[in-house]
Design an enzyme around this catalytic site. Structure first.
Site, PDB file in Angstrom:
ATOM      1  N   GLN A 211      -8.378  15.234   2.342  1.00 24.73           N
ATOM      2  CA  GLN A 211      -7.104  14.829   2.936  1.00 24.73           C
ATOM      3  C   GLN A 211      -5.914  15.438   2.187  1.00 24.73           C
ATOM      4  O   GLN A 211      -4.951  15.907   2.798  1.00 24.73           O
ATOM      5  CB  GLN A 211      -7.003  13.302   2.936  1.00 24.73           C
ATOM      6  CG  GLN A 211      -5.730  12.759   3.562  1.00 24.73           C
ATOM      7  CD  GLN A 211      -5.664  11.237   3.494  1.00 24.73           C
ATOM      8  OE1 GLN A 211      -6.590  10.572   3.013  1.00 24.73           O
ATOM      9  NE2 GLN A 211      -4.578  10.674   3.980  1.00 24.73           N
TER      10      GLN A 211
ATOM     11  N   HIS B 231       0.835  -1.206   0.000  1.00 27.09           N
ATOM     12  CA  HIS B 231       0.000   0.000   0.000  1.00 27.09           C
ATOM     13  C   HIS B 231       0.867   1.253   0.000  1.00 27.09           C
ATOM     14  O   HIS B 231       0.624   2.191  -0.779  1.00 27.09           O
ATOM     15  CB  HIS B 231      -0.916  -0.005   1.227  1.00 27.09           C
ATOM     16  CG  HIS B 231      -1.689   1.256   1.417  1.00 27.09           C
ATOM     17  ND1 HIS B 231      -2.677   1.679   0.551  1.00 27.09           N
ATOM     18  CD2 HIS B 231      -1.605   2.215   2.393  1.00 27.09           C
ATOM     19  CE1 HIS B 231      -3.180   2.822   0.968  1.00 27.09           C
ATOM     20  NE2 HIS B 231      -2.548   3.174   2.086  1.00 27.09           N
TER      21      HIS B 231
ATOM     22  N   ASP C 114     -11.612   2.256   7.434  1.00 29.74           N
ATOM     23  CA  ASP C 114     -11.293   3.639   7.776  1.00 29.74           C
ATOM     24  C   ASP C 114     -11.613   4.516   6.572  1.00 29.74           C
ATOM     25  O   ASP C 114     -10.753   4.798   5.736  1.00 29.74           O
ATOM     26  CB  ASP C 114      -9.819   3.753   8.169  1.00 29.74           C
ATOM     27  CG  ASP C 114      -9.533   5.033   8.921  1.00 29.74           C
ATOM     28  OD1 ASP C 114     -10.452   5.542   9.583  1.00 29.74           O
ATOM     29  OD2 ASP C 114      -8.389   5.517   8.854  1.00 29.74           O
TER      30      ASP C 114
END
Length: 403
Positions: free
Chosen positions: A232, A124, A225
């Protein structure tokens, strides 16, 4: 089907026995339940009927008293529950206390104290680095192989599976925009994670070592989440996630005790950099977990991230989280960070699956880059259990609704 007549290989058999909290129609009182097949056992009532010394813990409206009781009690309670549901002599007492799941309401099973989210998947982290820093010599930040990166999130917006998620609003600014604008997020995403639930607290100033992980962590759950990528991206430099994350974090209704996952323990990926002593797990028992996660959007599976690929383990995360002397509280929750594997089919976020919107996902009804109102996201998972059985971690689901 009668509650004790489970199908062969049922992943919610006596080898699993996850904990939750439920209420029944017409009675708002909440109590601890233990799942057996498609039923939930009223654990408090069972404990009272069978004369258990732990009846008060199991009759509570939350898992908090059981979590705080500590590992010896956790083991005793689990052993007793297993004996109760496997001994035919107890069936006359227990059968009236087993309720079909379809007839009960499941609640957030514990009082969330603090919430921390990590960033523990190398796949990731490398994908995100390649997306946002395509010209960098290394897609990982310089600190990534030396410590589990994390941030302190918002515990007050942790919600149980099935709770609708309202699309968040905030500031966003694209690279070519002259100024920021305010409005609902247009790049709403998921993060497929595993959450770890702390039971035994620790005093301030006393770090928790790798050896003490199982004395402090009661169990785990699935965790989504939710992330507003546009909010962001504009806010996170230099202090990290804030409004883009704090609007909602969903957890499954069932907490699987660590003891149910002993057969799923595996070694983490090979370390490529020397670790400082407090993180060095080379002499420890394997602390990774072989969890097989599935991500579905509107019932269509889009990804199957493997938790066994996570570079940093939950034990290392706990050690790092407390090495500065930060205390643990009963009910602390920490997330693994997005779980992603090495292939496209194993990516745990839409950011990666669509490569930041460049490559839309093909769903049966339409294409998706990020989530639309009405979309339902479901994470489910299982792990290897004893004798070839599977241990189900249940699911965490949430529907996006307009703000």
């Amino acid at each position: 089907m009668p509650p004790f007549d489970l199908p062969e290989g049922d992943p919610f058999g006596p080898h699993n026995l996850p904990y939750g909290v439920f209420s029944r129609p017409g009675n708002p009182e909440r109590t601890v339940g233990v799942r057996l097949g498609d039923h939930v056992l009223d654990a408090g009532a069972a404990a009272r009927a069978l004369g258990s010394p732990h009846a008060a813990l199991l009759a509570a409206p939350t898992l908090h008293p059981l979590l705080a009781a500590g590992r010896p009690t956790w083991s005793q309670v689990r052993a007793a529950l297993h004996a109760w549901v496997t001994d035919p002599a107890h069936r006359p007492v227990l059968e009236p206390l087993l309720h079909p799941l379809s007839s009960v309401t499941l609640h957030l099973p514990f009082e969330v104290a603090d919430y921390v989210d990590f960033y523990a998947s190398e796949h990731h982290a490398r994908n995100v680095g390649q997306i946002f820093r395509p010209d960098a010599a290394d897609s990982l930040t310089p600190n990534w192989k030396h410590l589990p990166i994390g941030y302190h999130g918002r515990s007050g917006t942790v919600v149980v599976s099935g709770t609708d998620v309202v699309r968040p609003a905030g500031q966003r600014k694209g690279p070519a925009d002259p100024a920021p604008v305010f409005g609902p997020s247009v790049r709403l995403d998921i993060e497929a994670e595993v959450g770890f639930v702390v039971g035994t607290p620790s005093p301030m100033g006393s770090p928790v070592g790798l050896d003490d992980f199982r004395d402090h962590v009661f169990g785990l759950c699935l965790l989504n989440d939710w992330s507003a990528r546009d909010i962001q991206a504009w806010e996170y430099v230099p202090l990290g996630p804030f409004l883009g994350k704090s609007f909602a974090t969903s957890v499954s209704a069932w907490i699987t005790p660590l003891e149910a996952l002993d057969h799923a323990r595996v070694a983490p990926p090979q370390r490529t950099h020397p670790l400082l002593p407090y993180l060095d797990d080379s002499a420890q028992e394997p602390a990774g977990y072989d969890l097989r996660i599935s991500v579905a959007i509107n019932g269509h599976v889009v990804s199957e991230p493997p938790f066994s690929t996570m570079y940093w383990t939950a034990a290392q995360q706990l050690a790092h989280m407390t090495v500065n002397g930060a205390s643990l509280r009963t009910g602390d929750l920490y997330g693994s960070g997005t779980v992603s594997g090495p292939t496209e089919r194993e990516r745990g976020s839409l950011l990666e699956l669509t490569w930041n919107g460049r490559d839309p996902l093909e769903l049966p009804d339409d294409k998706r880059t990020f989530l639309e109102d009405g979309d339902v996201v479901t994470l489910s998972a299982w792990a290897p259990g004893p004798d070839g059985l599977r241990v189900s971690l249940g699911e965490v689901t949430g529907r996006i609704v307009a703000g």
